[in-house]
Design an enzyme around this catalytic site. Structure first.
Site, mmCIF file in Angstrom:
data_model
loop_
_atom_site.group_PDB
_atom_site.id
_atom_site.type_symbol
_atom_site.label_atom_id
_atom_site.label_comp_id
_atom_site.label_asym_id
_atom_site.label_seq_id
_atom_site.Cartn_x
_atom_site.Cartn_y
_atom_site.Cartn_z
ATOM 1 N N GLY A 1 77.616 74.150 -7.897
ATOM 2 C CA GLY A 1 76.705 74.192 -9.028
ATOM 3 C C GLY A 1 76.112 72.815 -9.259
ATOM 4 O O GLY A 1 76.703 71.800 -8.874
ATOM 5 N N HIS B 1 77.224 70.634 -18.840
ATOM 6 C CA HIS B 1 76.315 69.550 -18.428
ATOM 7 C C HIS B 1 75.060 69.544 -19.302
ATOM 8 O O HIS B 1 74.557 68.486 -19.668
ATOM 9 C CB HIS B 1 75.893 69.718 -16.970
ATOM 10 N N GLN C 1 72.145 66.010 -13.893
ATOM 11 C CA GLN C 1 72.873 65.344 -12.802
ATOM 12 C C GLN C 1 71.930 64.711 -11.788
ATOM 13 O O GLN C 1 72.358 63.887 -10.986
ATOM 14 C CB GLN C 1 73.791 66.338 -12.070
ATOM 15 N N HIS D 1 81.273 75.184 -16.898
ATOM 16 C CA HIS D 1 81.155 73.803 -16.402
ATOM 17 C C HIS D 1 79.681 73.361 -16.397
ATOM 18 O O HIS D 1 79.352 72.280 -16.880
ATOM 19 C CB HIS D 1 81.762 73.720 -14.993
ATOM 20 N N GLU D 2 78.803 74.228 -15.876
ATOM 21 C CA GLU D 2 77.390 73.850 -15.739
ATOM 22 C C GLU D 2 76.681 73.822 -17.097
ATOM 23 O O GLU D 2 75.874 72.934 -17.355
ATOM 24 C CB GLU D 2 76.660 74.783 -14.769
ATOM 25 N N CYS E 1 83.389 67.754 -9.754
ATOM 26 C CA CYS E 1 82.000 67.630 -10.190
ATOM 27 C C CYS E 1 81.292 66.647 -9.268
ATOM 28 O O CYS E 1 81.870 65.608 -8.931
ATOM 29 C CB CYS E 1 81.974 67.131 -11.638
ATOM 30 N N LEU E 2 80.056 66.971 -8.874
ATOM 31 C CA LEU E 2 79.308 66.067 -7.993
ATOM 32 C C LEU E 2 79.015 64.726 -8.667
ATOM 33 O O LEU E 2 78.723 63.750 -7.991
ATOM 34 C CB LEU E 2 77.992 66.726 -7.549
HETATM 35 NI NI NI Z 1 79.579 69.087 -12.684
#
Ligand code: NI
Length: 182
Positions: free
Chosen positions: A49, A147, A54, A143-144, A101-102
Protein backbone atom coordinates in the site's frame (compact mmCIF):
# COMPACT_ATOMS: atom_id res chain seq x y z
CA UNK A 1 5.43 6.14 -15.46
CA UNK A 2 8.06 7.06 -12.95
CA UNK A 3 9.21 5.98 -9.52
CA UNK A 4 8.64 8.72 -6.97
CA UNK A 5 10.80 9.55 -3.98
CA UNK A 6 9.38 8.18 -0.73
CA UNK A 7 9.28 10.47 2.32
CA UNK A 8 10.66 8.83 5.45
CA UNK A 9 9.44 9.19 9.04
CA UNK A 10 10.43 12.63 10.29
CA UNK A 11 9.54 14.38 7.01
CA UNK A 12 6.82 16.96 7.80
CA UNK A 13 4.71 15.99 4.74
CA UNK A 14 3.78 12.74 6.51
CA UNK A 15 2.14 14.74 9.29
CA UNK A 16 0.37 17.45 7.28
CA UNK A 17 -3.37 17.55 6.50
CA UNK A 18 -4.31 15.94 3.17
CA UNK A 19 -6.94 17.58 1.00
CA UNK A 20 -9.79 15.84 -0.81
CA UNK A 21 -9.84 15.62 -4.62
CA UNK A 22 -12.79 16.76 -6.73
CA UNK A 23 -14.24 14.19 -9.13
CA UNK A 24 -13.22 16.40 -12.09
CA UNK A 25 -9.66 16.66 -10.79
CA UNK A 26 -9.48 12.92 -10.17
CA UNK A 27 -10.48 12.09 -13.75
CA UNK A 28 -7.90 14.38 -15.34
CA UNK A 29 -4.51 13.42 -16.66
CA UNK A 30 -2.19 14.83 -13.96
CA UNK A 31 -3.93 12.87 -11.19
CA UNK A 32 -4.35 9.73 -13.35
CA UNK A 33 -0.63 9.83 -14.13
CA UNK A 34 0.14 10.40 -10.44
CA UNK A 35 -1.93 7.29 -9.55
CA UNK A 36 0.10 5.21 -12.05
CA UNK A 37 3.31 6.62 -10.58
CA UNK A 38 2.11 5.71 -7.06
CA UNK A 39 1.41 2.14 -8.21
CA UNK A 40 4.84 1.86 -9.81
CA UNK A 41 6.52 3.33 -6.71
CA UNK A 42 4.67 0.89 -4.42
CA UNK A 43 5.66 -2.09 -6.57
CA UNK A 44 9.26 -0.92 -6.82
CA UNK A 45 9.43 -0.69 -3.02
CA UNK A 46 7.71 -4.08 -2.68
CA UNK A 47 4.97 -2.48 -0.60
CA UNK A 48 1.33 -3.52 -0.47
CA UNK A 49 0.00 0.00 0.00
CA UNK A 50 1.05 3.60 -0.54
CA UNK A 51 -0.58 6.90 0.42
CA UNK A 52 -0.04 10.19 -1.43
CA UNK A 53 1.67 12.01 1.49
CA UNK A 54 4.36 9.29 1.40
CA UNK A 55 5.39 10.67 -1.98
CA UNK A 56 5.16 14.32 -0.89
CA UNK A 57 1.64 15.04 -2.20
CA UNK A 58 -0.84 16.02 0.49
CA UNK A 59 -3.90 14.53 -1.21
CA UNK A 60 -6.55 12.04 -0.03
CA UNK A 61 -5.34 9.24 -2.27
CA UNK A 62 -4.25 5.67 -1.52
CA UNK A 63 -3.23 2.65 -3.63
CA UNK A 64 -3.28 -0.94 -2.36
CA UNK A 65 -2.21 -4.17 -4.06
CA UNK A 66 -2.49 -7.41 -2.16
CA UNK A 67 -2.01 -9.81 -5.06
CA UNK A 68 1.40 -10.82 -3.69
CA UNK A 69 -0.11 -11.96 -0.39
CA UNK A 70 -3.74 -12.99 -0.85
CA UNK A 71 -3.26 -14.77 -4.10
CA UNK A 72 -2.70 -18.45 -3.59
CA UNK A 73 -4.38 -19.22 -6.93
CA UNK A 74 -2.17 -16.69 -8.75
CA UNK A 75 -5.25 -14.86 -9.97
CA UNK A 76 -4.88 -11.39 -11.36
CA UNK A 77 -6.26 -9.08 -8.64
CA UNK A 78 -6.54 -5.50 -9.85
CA UNK A 79 -4.99 -2.87 -7.58
CA UNK A 80 -7.30 -0.77 -5.43
CA UNK A 81 -7.25 2.99 -5.86
CA UNK A 82 -9.10 4.94 -3.18
CA UNK A 83 -9.70 8.69 -3.36
CA UNK A 84 -11.24 10.59 -0.41
CA UNK A 85 -11.72 7.39 1.62
CA UNK A 86 -13.52 7.43 4.96
CA UNK A 87 -14.66 4.77 7.40
CA UNK A 88 -18.38 4.15 7.64
CA UNK A 89 -17.84 1.28 10.09
CA UNK A 90 -15.04 0.20 12.42
CA UNK A 91 -15.60 -2.94 14.50
CA UNK A 92 -14.85 -2.78 18.18
CA UNK A 93 -13.35 -6.23 17.99
CA UNK A 94 -9.58 -5.94 17.62
CA UNK A 95 -6.88 -7.97 15.93
CA UNK A 96 -3.12 -7.59 16.38
CA UNK A 97 -0.60 -8.01 13.62
CA UNK A 98 2.88 -6.97 12.52
CA UNK A 99 3.12 -3.98 10.22
CA UNK A 100 5.81 -2.32 8.18
CA UNK A 101 5.79 0.89 6.18
CA UNK A 102 7.70 2.16 3.14
CA UNK A 103 8.30 5.38 5.11
CA UNK A 104 9.89 3.48 8.02
CA UNK A 105 12.76 1.38 6.69
CA UNK A 106 13.65 -2.03 8.09
CA UNK A 107 11.30 -2.02 11.08
CA UNK A 108 8.21 -4.02 11.99
CA UNK A 109 5.80 -3.26 14.81
CA UNK A 110 2.87 -5.04 16.38
CA UNK A 111 -0.27 -2.94 16.04
CA UNK A 112 -3.84 -3.44 17.29
CA UNK A 113 -6.51 -2.73 14.65
CA UNK A 114 -10.24 -3.18 14.18
CA UNK A 115 -11.06 -6.62 12.86
CA UNK A 116 -13.62 -5.40 10.36
CA UNK A 117 -14.08 -2.09 8.55
CA UNK A 118 -16.26 -0.55 5.87
CA UNK A 119 -14.81 2.26 3.76
CA UNK A 120 -16.51 4.70 1.39
CA UNK A 121 -14.34 6.10 -1.40
CA UNK A 122 -14.14 7.16 -5.03
CA UNK A 123 -12.40 4.79 -7.44
CA UNK A 124 -9.97 6.18 -10.03
CA UNK A 125 -12.85 6.88 -12.43
CA UNK A 126 -14.61 8.96 -9.78
CA UNK A 127 -17.33 6.37 -9.07
CA UNK A 128 -18.54 6.16 -5.45
CA UNK A 129 -17.85 2.76 -3.90
CA UNK A 130 -18.00 0.95 -0.58
CA UNK A 131 -15.76 -1.82 0.65
CA UNK A 132 -16.65 -3.98 3.65
CA UNK A 133 -14.00 -6.46 4.72
CA UNK A 134 -12.64 -8.44 7.62
CA UNK A 135 -9.70 -9.94 5.77
CA UNK A 136 -6.10 -8.71 5.96
CA UNK A 137 -7.27 -5.88 3.70
CA UNK A 138 -9.12 -4.39 6.71
CA UNK A 139 -5.77 -3.89 8.47
CA UNK A 140 -4.11 -2.49 5.36
CA UNK A 141 -6.98 -0.02 4.90
CA UNK A 142 -6.56 1.23 8.48
CA UNK A 143 -2.79 1.63 7.99
CA UNK A 144 -3.24 3.58 4.73
CA UNK A 145 -6.13 5.76 5.93
CA UNK A 146 -4.00 6.62 8.96
CA UNK A 147 -1.42 8.08 6.53
CA UNK A 148 -4.17 10.39 5.23
CA UNK A 149 -4.77 11.54 8.82
CA UNK A 150 -1.04 12.21 9.35
CA UNK A 151 -0.55 9.10 11.49
CA UNK A 152 2.10 6.36 11.25
CA UNK A 153 1.81 2.85 12.66
CA UNK A 154 4.09 3.45 15.69
CA UNK A 155 1.50 6.06 16.83
CA UNK A 156 -0.96 3.16 17.12
CA UNK A 157 1.30 0.75 18.98
CA UNK A 158 0.34 0.04 22.57
CA UNK A 159 3.49 -1.96 23.39
CA UNK A 160 6.72 -0.41 22.12
CA UNK A 161 8.68 -3.50 23.13
CA UNK A 162 7.01 -5.01 20.03
CA UNK A 163 9.03 -2.83 17.66
CA UNK A 164 11.63 -4.90 15.81
CA UNK A 165 14.34 -4.59 13.23
CA UNK A 166 13.38 -6.60 10.15
CA UNK A 167 16.35 -8.96 10.55
CA UNK A 168 15.41 -9.77 14.16
CA UNK A 169 11.72 -9.96 13.23
CA UNK A 170 12.62 -12.63 10.67
CA UNK A 171 14.82 -14.45 13.18
CA UNK A 172 12.54 -14.38 16.23
CA UNK A 173 8.96 -13.76 15.04
CA UNK A 174 8.61 -15.26 11.56
CA UNK A 175 10.51 -18.36 12.60
CA UNK A 176 7.91 -19.06 15.28
CA UNK A 177 4.79 -17.78 13.54
CA UNK A 178 5.31 -18.43 9.84
CA UNK A 179 1.75 -17.31 9.09
CA UNK A 180 2.76 -13.74 9.79
CA UNK A 181 3.48 -11.75 6.66
CA UNK A 182 6.60 -9.67 6.26
NI1 NI B 1 2.75 3.03 5.56
Amino acid sequence: MSILKIAKIGHPCLRRPNRALTVAELRKEPVQRFIDDMLETMRDGEGIGLAAPQVHENLQLVVIELSKIENSEKKEIPPLVLANPSFSFLAEERVEGWEGCLSIDNLRGRVPRSKRVAVKYLDRKGEARTLDTQTFLAVVLQHELDHLAGKLYPDRMTDMTKLAHLAEFRRFVLAETPDETE
